[in-house]
Write a protein that holds these residues in place. Sequence first.
Motif, PDB file in Angstrom:
ATOM      1  N   ILE A   8       0.849  -1.206   0.000  1.00 52.75           N
ATOM      2  CA  ILE A   8       0.000   0.000   0.000  1.00 52.75           C
ATOM      3  C   ILE A   8       0.875   1.243   0.000  1.00 52.75           C
ATOM      4  O   ILE A   8       0.641   2.175  -0.773  1.00 52.75           O
ATOM      5  CB  ILE A   8      -0.969  -0.008   1.204  1.00 52.75           C
ATOM      6  N   ASP A   9       1.893   1.268   0.872  1.00 51.37           N
ATOM      7  CA  ASP A   9       2.789   2.426   0.906  1.00 51.37           C
ATOM      8  C   ASP A   9       3.463   2.644  -0.447  1.00 51.37           C
ATOM      9  O   ASP A   9       3.666   3.780  -0.870  1.00 51.37           O
ATOM     10  CB  ASP A   9       3.843   2.268   2.007  1.00 51.37           C
ATOM     11  N   ALA A  10       3.804   1.565  -1.141  1.00 51.50           N
ATOM     12  CA  ALA A  10       4.452   1.682  -2.452  1.00 51.50           C
ATOM     13  C   ALA A  10       3.545   2.395  -3.447  1.00 51.50           C
ATOM     14  O   ALA A  10       4.027   3.166  -4.282  1.00 51.50           O
ATOM     15  CB  ALA A  10       4.853   0.305  -2.974  1.00 51.50           C
ATOM     16  N   THR A  11       2.230   2.175  -3.346  1.00 50.53           N
ATOM     17  CA  THR A  11       1.303   2.830  -4.287  1.00 50.53           C
ATOM     18  C   THR A  11       1.186   4.324  -4.008  1.00 50.53           C
ATOM     19  O   THR A  11       0.735   5.072  -4.872  1.00 50.53           O
ATOM     20  CB  THR A  11      -0.111   2.215  -4.229  1.00 50.53           C
ATOM     21  N   LEU A  12       1.588   4.747  -2.831  1.00 50.20           N
ATOM     22  CA  LEU A  12       1.475   6.160  -2.449  1.00 50.20           C
ATOM     23  C   LEU A  12       2.697   6.988  -2.846  1.00 50.20           C
ATOM     24  O   LEU A  12       2.691   8.203  -2.700  1.00 50.20           O
ATOM     25  CB  LEU A  12       1.236   6.269  -0.940  1.00 50.20           C
ATOM     26  N   LEU A  13       3.724   6.319  -3.322  1.00 53.90           N
ATOM     27  CA  LEU A  13       4.946   7.020  -3.719  1.00 53.90           C
ATOM     28  C   LEU A  13       4.760   7.711  -5.069  1.00 53.90           C
ATOM     29  O   LEU A  13       4.018   7.239  -5.923  1.00 53.90           O
ATOM     30  CB  LEU A  13       6.119   6.042  -3.785  1.00 53.90           C
ATOM     31  N   SER A  14       5.474   8.797  -5.247  1.00 56.12           N
ATOM     32  CA  SER A  14       5.399   9.536  -6.512  1.00 56.12           C
ATOM     33  C   SER A  14       6.249   8.844  -7.577  1.00 56.12           C
ATOM     34  O   SER A  14       7.072   7.971  -7.267  1.00 56.12           O
ATOM     35  CB  SER A  14       5.875  10.975  -6.302  1.00 56.12           C
ATOM     36  N   ASP A  15       6.060   9.240  -8.811  1.00 54.12           N
ATOM     37  CA  ASP A  15       6.775   8.627  -9.938  1.00 54.12           C
ATOM     38  C   ASP A  15       8.286   8.760  -9.813  1.00 54.12           C
ATOM     39  O   ASP A  15       9.018   7.895 -10.296  1.00 54.12           O
ATOM     40  CB  ASP A  15       6.308   9.239 -11.262  1.00 54.12           C
ATOM     41  N   ASP A  16       8.759   9.824  -9.198  1.00 52.70           N
ATOM     42  CA  ASP A  16      10.209  10.016  -9.071  1.00 52.70           C
ATOM     43  C   ASP A  16      10.823   9.172  -7.953  1.00 52.70           C
ATOM     44  O   ASP A  16      12.017   9.256  -7.696  1.00 52.70           O
ATOM     45  CB  ASP A  16      10.550  11.502  -8.899  1.00 52.70           C
ATOM     46  N   GLN A  17      10.016   8.349  -7.307  1.00 54.89           N
ATOM     47  CA  GLN A  17      10.501   7.467  -6.245  1.00 54.89           C
ATOM     48  C   GLN A  17      10.440   6.002  -6.675  1.00 54.89           C
ATOM     49  O   GLN A  17      10.162   5.115  -5.869  1.00 54.89           O
ATOM     50  CB  GLN A  17       9.680   7.685  -4.968  1.00 54.89           C
ATOM     51  N   ALA A  18      10.749   5.757  -7.934  1.00 53.79           N
ATOM     52  CA  ALA A  18      10.635   4.411  -8.509  1.00 53.79           C
ATOM     53  C   ALA A  18      11.522   3.401  -7.792  1.00 53.79           C
ATOM     54  O   ALA A  18      11.117   2.251  -7.588  1.00 53.79           O
ATOM     55  CB  ALA A  18      10.968   4.454  -9.999  1.00 53.79           C
TER      56      ALA A  18
END
Length: 183
Positions: free
Chosen positions: A115-125
């Motif tokens: 779930i936390d991974a889905t909340l990250l922005s695109d620049d946090q790949a």
Amino acid sequence: LYSVKRHEEADPVFKAYLKDHPEGSQREMIMYHLANNLLVLRKVRESAEAYEDFLKEFSGSVHYLDSAYADLAIARFNLEDYSAAVGASKQLRETAPDSFRLPGTLVIEGDSYLIDATLLSDDQAEKKAEWETAGLQAYLDAIKIAQPLEQSDIQRVAMHRETTSEAMWKAASRYYDIGEIEK
């Protein structure tokens, strides 16, 4: 009251005991059961805080340490504080690696990472990939621990089977998502 599931009535009794007997001989038990009772009553934030207070005061508890960490993970997950849920799971893994509560808590850890991974922005790949891998690994660890418990922990066979099944389908779903379904 608590043992006969009269949770609303038990709440003020637990709190009164702790207030009236700050050094009471039953303090450890009462603090743990108060936190658990609050979770049952769906007073999740208060429950999480009560578990944290318990863990500060009784960090070496022989009777309740594993359950306190497991239940804290549940409370923090339900509060959508996923990093704290992961932290409680990791503490359980470190302090009580043989706990029957660990596999279920690892499933919560896996869910929290994903779930936390889905909340990250695109620049946090890179961080997203790290958390997705950690989530999958938590599911795989849950399977690895729960499967033998299905045979050895006869009193909780159904619980361990449910945990194994849940972790398996979540791991399979993750493998499917990343194109590695053959695993």
